[in-house]
Design a protein around this motif. Structure first.
Motif, PDB file in Angstrom:
ATOM      1  N   ALA A  17      74.779  13.723  68.540  1.00 51.81           N
ATOM      2  CA  ALA A  17      75.963  14.153  67.804  1.00 51.81           C
ATOM      3  C   ALA A  17      75.777  13.948  66.307  1.00 51.81           C
ATOM      4  O   ALA A  17      76.171  14.793  65.498  1.00 51.81           O
ATOM      5  CB  ALA A  17      77.186  13.388  68.295  1.00 51.81           C
ATOM      6  N   SER A  18      75.145  12.860  65.928  1.00 48.59           N
ATOM      7  CA  SER A  18      74.904  12.596  64.503  1.00 48.59           C
ATOM      8  C   SER A  18      73.922  13.593  63.906  1.00 48.59           C
ATOM      9  O   SER A  18      74.128  14.091  62.800  1.00 48.59           O
ATOM     10  CB  SER A  18      74.368  11.184  64.310  1.00 48.59           C
ATOM     11  N   VAL A  19      72.865  13.895  64.632  1.00 48.10           N
ATOM     12  CA  VAL A  19      71.864  14.850  64.130  1.00 48.10           C
ATOM     13  C   VAL A  19      72.487  16.231  63.978  1.00 48.10           C
ATOM     14  O   VAL A  19      72.221  16.948  63.019  1.00 48.10           O
ATOM     15  CB  VAL A  19      70.636  14.888  65.067  1.00 48.10           C
ATOM     16  N   LEU A  20      73.343  16.600  64.918  1.00 51.80           N
ATOM     17  CA  LEU A  20      73.982  17.916  64.872  1.00 51.80           C
ATOM     18  C   LEU A  20      75.192  17.942  63.946  1.00 51.80           C
ATOM     19  O   LEU A  20      75.754  19.000  63.694  1.00 51.80           O
ATOM     20  CB  LEU A  20      74.383  18.347  66.278  1.00 51.80           C
ATOM     21  N   GLY A  21      75.627  16.790  63.458  1.00 48.52           N
ATOM     22  CA  GLY A  21      76.723  16.725  62.501  1.00 48.52           C
ATOM     23  C   GLY A  21      78.100  16.804  63.119  1.00 48.52           C
ATOM     24  O   GLY A  21      79.051  17.208  62.444  1.00 48.52           O
ATOM     25  N   VAL A  22      78.237  16.449  64.384  1.00 47.42           N
ATOM     26  CA  VAL A  22      79.534  16.524  65.047  1.00 47.42           C
ATOM     27  C   VAL A  22      80.010  15.160  65.532  1.00 47.42           C
ATOM     28  O   VAL A  22      80.860  15.079  66.408  1.00 47.42           O
ATOM     29  CB  VAL A  22      79.505  17.534  66.226  1.00 47.42           C
ATOM     30  N   GLN A  23      79.496  14.096  64.963  1.00 48.12           N
ATOM     31  CA  GLN A  23      79.869  12.740  65.354  1.00 48.12           C
ATOM     32  C   GLN A  23      81.294  12.449  64.873  1.00 48.12           C
ATOM     33  O   GLN A  23      81.620  12.669  63.713  1.00 48.12           O
ATOM     34  CB  GLN A  23      78.884  11.744  64.742  1.00 48.12           C
ATOM     35  N   SER A  24      82.145  11.952  65.748  1.00 53.70           N
ATOM     36  CA  SER A  24      83.514  11.614  65.363  1.00 53.70           C
ATOM     37  C   SER A  24      83.523  10.306  64.576  1.00 53.70           C
ATOM     38  O   SER A  24      82.605   9.486  64.687  1.00 53.70           O
ATOM     39  CB  SER A  24      84.400  11.485  66.597  1.00 53.70           C
ATOM     40  N   GLY A  25      84.568  10.121  63.812  1.00 53.68           N
ATOM     41  CA  GLY A  25      84.687   8.911  63.014  1.00 53.68           C
ATOM     42  C   GLY A  25      84.773   7.663  63.869  1.00 53.68           C
ATOM     43  O   GLY A  25      84.226   6.621  63.519  1.00 53.68           O
ATOM     44  N   ALA A  26      85.472   7.771  64.999  1.00 57.17           N
ATOM     45  CA  ALA A  26      85.609   6.612  65.888  1.00 57.17           C
ATOM     46  C   ALA A  26      84.259   6.223  66.488  1.00 57.17           C
ATOM     47  O   ALA A  26      83.930   5.039  66.560  1.00 57.17           O
ATOM     48  CB  ALA A  26      86.606   6.927  67.002  1.00 57.17           C
ATOM     49  N   ASN A  27      83.474   7.213  66.915  1.00 59.34           N
ATOM     50  CA  ASN A  27      82.149   6.912  67.466  1.00 59.34           C
ATOM     51  C   ASN A  27      81.222   6.365  66.389  1.00 59.34           C
ATOM     52  O   ASN A  27      80.417   5.481  66.646  1.00 59.34           O
ATOM     53  CB  ASN A  27      81.532   8.156  68.098  1.00 59.34           C
TER      54      ASN A  27
END
Length: 63
Positions: A17-27
């Motif tokens: 998710a981080s690499v793809l740029g879709v990581q949520s703030g909570a995660n």
């Protein structure tokens, strides 16, 4: 109170998710509260190497 360790699947999902740029703030916040960053680094390096390998394979198949 420190959070419990994440398992390998959770680390992989977080790195992807981080690499793809879709990581949520909570995660994102939860990841930084983990006791060790080493699993994230290892999975991140393997993820990037796999991505590079797939791109090389695709380019070789096309050419």
């Amino acid at each position: 109170m420190p959070k419990s360790k994440t398992n390998l699947w959770q680390v992989f999902k977080s790195v992807a998710a981080s690499v793809l740029g879709v990581q949520s703030g909570a995660n994102y916040k939860s990841d930084f509260e983990q006791p060790s960053f080493v699993p994230f680094v290892i999975v991140g390096v393997l993820f990037v190497l796999g991505l590079i390998g797939m791109l090389v394979l695709i380019v070789n198949l096309v050419l």
